[in-house]
Design a protein around this motif. Structure first.
Motif, PDB file in Angstrom:
ATOM      1  N   ALA A 260       0.632  -1.534   0.159  1.00 54.56           N
ATOM      2  CA  ALA A 260      -0.293   0.081   0.331  1.00 54.56           C
ATOM      3  C   ALA A 260       0.793   1.261   0.256  1.00 54.56           C
ATOM      4  N   LEU A 261       2.213   0.863   0.841  1.00 52.12           N
ATOM      5  CA  LEU A 261       3.123   2.450   0.282  1.00 52.12           C
ATOM      6  C   LEU A 261       2.987   3.124  -0.923  1.00 52.12           C
ATOM      7  N   PRO A 262       3.405   2.519  -1.944  1.00 52.95           N
ATOM      8  CA  PRO A 262       3.633   3.333  -3.120  1.00 52.95           C
ATOM      9  C   PRO A 262       1.878   3.802  -3.146  1.00 52.95           C
ATOM     10  N   PHE A 263       1.223   3.372  -2.631  1.00 55.16           N
ATOM     11  CA  PHE A 263       0.484   4.669  -3.123  1.00 55.16           C
ATOM     12  C   PHE A 263      -0.272   5.453  -2.176  1.00 55.16           C
ATOM     13  N   ILE A 264      -0.372   5.225  -0.908  1.00 56.91           N
ATOM     14  CA  ILE A 264       0.119   6.301  -0.180  1.00 56.91           C
ATOM     15  C   ILE A 264       0.928   7.254  -0.408  1.00 56.91           C
ATOM     16  N   THR A 265       2.263   6.905  -1.241  1.00 52.47           N
ATOM     17  CA  THR A 265       2.977   7.919  -1.128  1.00 52.47           C
ATOM     18  C   THR A 265       2.674   9.177  -2.197  1.00 52.47           C
ATOM     19  N   ALA A 266       2.282   8.265  -3.437  1.00 51.22           N
ATOM     20  CA  ALA A 266       1.275   8.708  -4.603  1.00 51.22           C
ATOM     21  C   ALA A 266       0.061  10.141  -4.323  1.00 51.22           C
ATOM     22  N   GLY A 267      -0.677   9.304  -2.882  1.00 52.44           N
ATOM     23  CA  GLY A 267      -1.900  10.339  -2.810  1.00 52.44           C
ATOM     24  C   GLY A 267      -1.418  11.546  -2.301  1.00 52.44           C
ATOM     25  N   GLY A 268      -0.360  11.557  -1.383  1.00 54.68           N
ATOM     26  CA  GLY A 268       0.309  12.743  -0.755  1.00 54.68           C
ATOM     27  C   GLY A 268       1.269  13.758  -2.471  1.00 54.68           C
ATOM     28  N   LEU A 269       1.761  12.816  -3.009  1.00 54.20           N
ATOM     29  CA  LEU A 269       2.231  13.343  -4.164  1.00 54.20           C
ATOM     30  C   LEU A 269       1.322  13.498  -5.154  1.00 54.20           C
ATOM     31  N   ALA A 270      -0.169  14.160  -4.958  1.00 57.50           N
ATOM     32  CA  ALA A 270      -1.365  14.331  -5.412  1.00 57.50           C
ATOM     33  C   ALA A 270      -1.947  15.308  -4.785  1.00 57.50           C
ATOM     34  N   VAL A 271      -1.547  15.619  -3.488  1.00 58.40           N
ATOM     35  CA  VAL A 271      -1.984  16.285  -2.487  1.00 58.40           C
ATOM     36  C   VAL A 271      -0.919  17.875  -2.792  1.00 58.40           C
TER      37      VAL A 271
ATOM     38  N   ALA B 253       5.400  15.216 -10.369  1.00 61.51           N
ATOM     39  CA  ALA B 253       5.194  15.190 -11.557  1.00 61.51           C
ATOM     40  C   ALA B 253       6.157  13.630 -11.522  1.00 61.51           C
ATOM     41  N   VAL B 254       7.445  13.578 -12.283  1.00 65.21           N
ATOM     42  CA  VAL B 254       7.775  13.041 -12.524  1.00 65.21           C
ATOM     43  C   VAL B 254       8.371  11.894 -11.200  1.00 65.21           C
ATOM     44  N   THR B 255       8.457  12.210  -9.786  1.00 67.90           N
ATOM     45  CA  THR B 255       8.038  11.209  -8.995  1.00 67.90           C
ATOM     46  C   THR B 255       7.295  10.643  -8.668  1.00 67.90           C
ATOM     47  N   PHE B 256       5.647  11.065  -8.901  1.00 67.49           N
ATOM     48  CA  PHE B 256       4.492  10.743  -8.969  1.00 67.49           C
ATOM     49  C   PHE B 256       4.838   9.230  -9.720  1.00 67.49           C
ATOM     50  N   VAL B 257       5.225   8.796 -11.379  1.00 71.13           N
ATOM     51  CA  VAL B 257       5.091   8.373 -12.134  1.00 71.13           C
ATOM     52  C   VAL B 257       6.191   7.271 -11.318  1.00 71.13           C
ATOM     53  N   THR B 258       7.640   7.555 -11.069  1.00 65.89           N
ATOM     54  CA  THR B 258       8.596   7.096 -10.257  1.00 65.89           C
ATOM     55  C   THR B 258       8.142   5.445  -9.329  1.00 65.89           C
ATOM     56  N   VAL B 259       7.382   6.419  -8.440  1.00 68.11           N
ATOM     57  CA  VAL B 259       6.599   5.428  -7.153  1.00 68.11           C
ATOM     58  C   VAL B 259       5.836   4.595  -8.386  1.00 68.11           C
ATOM     59  N   LEU B 260       4.532   5.233  -8.838  1.00 65.80           N
ATOM     60  CA  LEU B 260       3.661   3.933  -9.209  1.00 65.80           C
ATOM     61  C   LEU B 260       4.149   2.835 -10.033  1.00 65.80           C
TER      62      LEU B 260
END
Lengths: 486, 103
Positions: free
Chosen positions: A39-50, A84-91
């Motif tokens: 679940a961690l990458p999705f939590i990270t991605a959520g935070g990045l989206a905020v 955005a780059v970090t978001f893609v990398t995390v996913l």
């Protein structure tokens, strides 16, 4: 405390969010063993989206924090860009980290922290701040590159990257100390004011300072005489980190270079232009030539990215508002393309363990979607029409030629032609060579939905920039204008 | 009387010695020590300039030096941790023998 300092902490909210996010990820990873690690990458991605959404609130702000960080459209552009780059990398990391790496909590939180460093590199309007931001990004990357602790190559890559990076920082700092000595200040605006007379009153110390700054930052963006760490770090690092290195660490270096050279060193342009022109020419030529003989796909893309750095350095050489705009456009197109290529390679690697170019043979049968995406991305990197790479390169080369560096642009065109050769060898493996015998038993690779979604969105991005660049072009135009108004 | 030139010459000497050590040592920790020496010469330069150059905020250089010291400490921490990790895996931190990756 001086009363005239603007200490408006509200300007830095996106970075606070990122900082808290990094902390929260570690805490969640540590304290809540019940949460499944995937679940961690999705939590990270959520935070990045905020954080991304909050950054958008700063459009059209023109302010600075204590004279250290300027919060203007340029910063906002790069905030969104890096997040955005970090978001893609995390996913793209989600599956890879689960199967290949341990300690996912620290992995994601270091990625987020390095994003803050990259953003501050773009925002800094003072040398000390720029240096600290640079080191924040670099230190996170040193650890991330050597994150596969039990892998010999990852360790070795981290060690080399670390030692060369620290060496480059020392050169950069020695250069900064001379610029400080010559101008009496570390603020970009005050340096520009001190150098106002141009080459009049220009001293040997300043020349040493400029040379060492070019060398130090050249290391960070991997320009040619200082590029030796790049292929090693790219090959040894975990794949998603290779993607991240090729996007954020390059773009952040150029964000810093662009603001530094346009803001502080513009008056002494005659004294650094020739250095950058030479570095740019060698970088283009060597990066693309050495790439020809690479057999490992990560190393191949490492040398290809060195070649791309050469094109981008052209933009710094012929510095002017139009060229900076073209540079930002090219960088955006390049990063989208590169992320598409790497996401496809990561997905392919997860399914097959492939790392060499020859492992890609028959990819069009084994994973048709990934093969198609990789083909699009490689054609775009080579600069074929229809894709992002052609248009952005065309605009960049044209504006550089208009600003008096025709020979550099011409060299760029030749280098692009050379690059087509080694991109085509990969495409040939994928479409012409027959798949290995194991294909009959295994059938097609199963690619997780999220990776399929990511590559499709990124490919659409490549086409979008290539076919309808007007919105992006207007955006980079207005962003680049910010640098030259003050 | 000590002038700016004296400080700069000592700084340049220190930098050259550090550069030589960083380039000639084969032990990773030795290379790191050379780099630390280079960073110290930077500090010397910054403090010298802060003392002798007319500046709007003369304290800038000294603040810069404090930060450089801090960052150097962090750098040493990361580098030594990496050196330990490499040593555990390879039983050597000789940079000439870290040669899996080349060209």
């Amino acid at each position: 405390m001086r009363p005239d300092l603007n200490l408006d902490y509200a300007l830095l909210v996106p970075e606070y969010i990122l900082g808290l996010l990094a902390l929260a990820i570690i805490v969640i990873d540590l304290m809540m063993p019940k949460i499944r690690k995937d679940a961690l990458p999705f939590i990270t991605a959520g935070g990045l989206a905020v954080a991304f959404a909050v950054s958008l609130l700063y459009i059209d702000t023109d302010d600075n924090f204590a004279g250290l960080l300027s919060i203007d459209d340029y910063t906002t552009f790069f905030r969104c860009f890096f997040i955005a780059v970090t978001f893609v990398t995390v996913l793209a990391s989600a599956q890879y980290v689960q199967t290949h790496l341990r300690h996912p909590g620290e992995y994601y939180s270091l990625l987020v922290i390095s994003t803050v460093g990259a953003i501050y590199m773009a925002a800094a309007q003072e040398l000390l701040t720029a240096y600290i931001a640079l080191e924040l990004l670099s230190f996170s990357l040193y650890v991330l590159v050597s994150y596969a602790k039990m892998e010999r190559r990852s360790n070795e890559a981290g060690m080399k990257y670390m030692l060369l990076g620290a060496f480059a920082s020392a050169l950069l700092l020695y250069g900064i100390s001379f610029i400080y000595g010559a101008s009496g200040s570390t603020s970009y605006a005050e340096i520009a004011a001190a150098f106002e007379g141009g080459t009049e009153g220009f001293t040997f110390g300043t020349l040493i300072g400029l040379t060492l700054i070019v060398a130090g930052l050249g290391f960070k963006v991997a320009a040619v005489p200082f590029h030796m760490w790049t292929p090693d770090a790219y090959e040894g690092a975990p794949l998603p980190i290779t993607a991240y290195l090729s996007a954020t660490s390059k773009a952040a270096g150029f964000a810093l270079l662009l603001r530094l050279f346009s803001g502080a060193l513009m008056p002494v342009i005659d004294d650094w232009q020739f250095m950058l022109a030479a570095v740019s020419a060698i970088t283009m030529a060597l990066g693309n030539l050495i790439a020809i003989q690479q057999r490992n796909i990560k190393r191949l893309l490492a040398y290809s990215s060195i070649g791309q750095v050469g094109y981008m350095l052209m933009g710094i050489t012929a510095l002017s508002p139009e060229v900076s705009s073209a540079l930002l456009l090219h960088m955006t197109g390049y990063v989208i393309t590169n992320m598409a290529a790497f996401t496809a390679i990561i997905a392919y690697h997860n399914a097959s363990g492939a790392e060499d170019v020859s492992d890609f043979r028959g990819a069009s049968d084994r994973a048709p979607l990934l093969a198609a995406v990789l083909t699009v991305a490689l054609f775009s990197l080579a600069g074929m029409p229809l894709f992002a790479g052609f248009l952005t390169k065309f605009i960049l080369f044209q504006s550089v030629a208009d600003n008096g560096y025709f020979w550099l642009a011409a060299l760029g065109v030749v280098a692009s032609l050379v690059s087509l050769y080694y991109y085509l060898t990969v495409i040939k493996e994928m479409y012409v060579s027959a798949p290995p015998d194991s294909f009959q038993q295994e059938g097609r690779f199963r690619i997780p939905l999220i990776m399929q979604g990511a590559v499709i969105v990124l490919t659409l991005g490549v086409f979008f920039v290539g076919l309808y660049p007007a919105p992006l072009f207007e955006l980079t135009d207005s962003v680049a204008a910010v640098l030259f108004t003050s | 009387m000590i002038s700016l030139e004296h400080v700069l010459v000592v700084g340049a000497l220190l930098f050259s010695i550090g550069l030589f050590i960083a380039l000639s040592r084969r032990n990773a920790v030795g290379v790191l020590m050379g780099i630390e020496l280079m960073l110290n010469s930077v500090n010397l330069n910054l403090i010298g300039f802060a003392r002798f150059v007319e500046a709007p905020r003369p304290i800038d250089g000294q603040v810069f030096a404090v930060f450089v010291i801090t960052v150097a400490a962090a750098e040493a921490a990361v580098a030594l941790a990496l050196a330990v990790a490499v040593y555990r895996l390879r039983q050597t931190i000789d940079v000439d023998r870290l040669n899996l990756l080349k060209w």
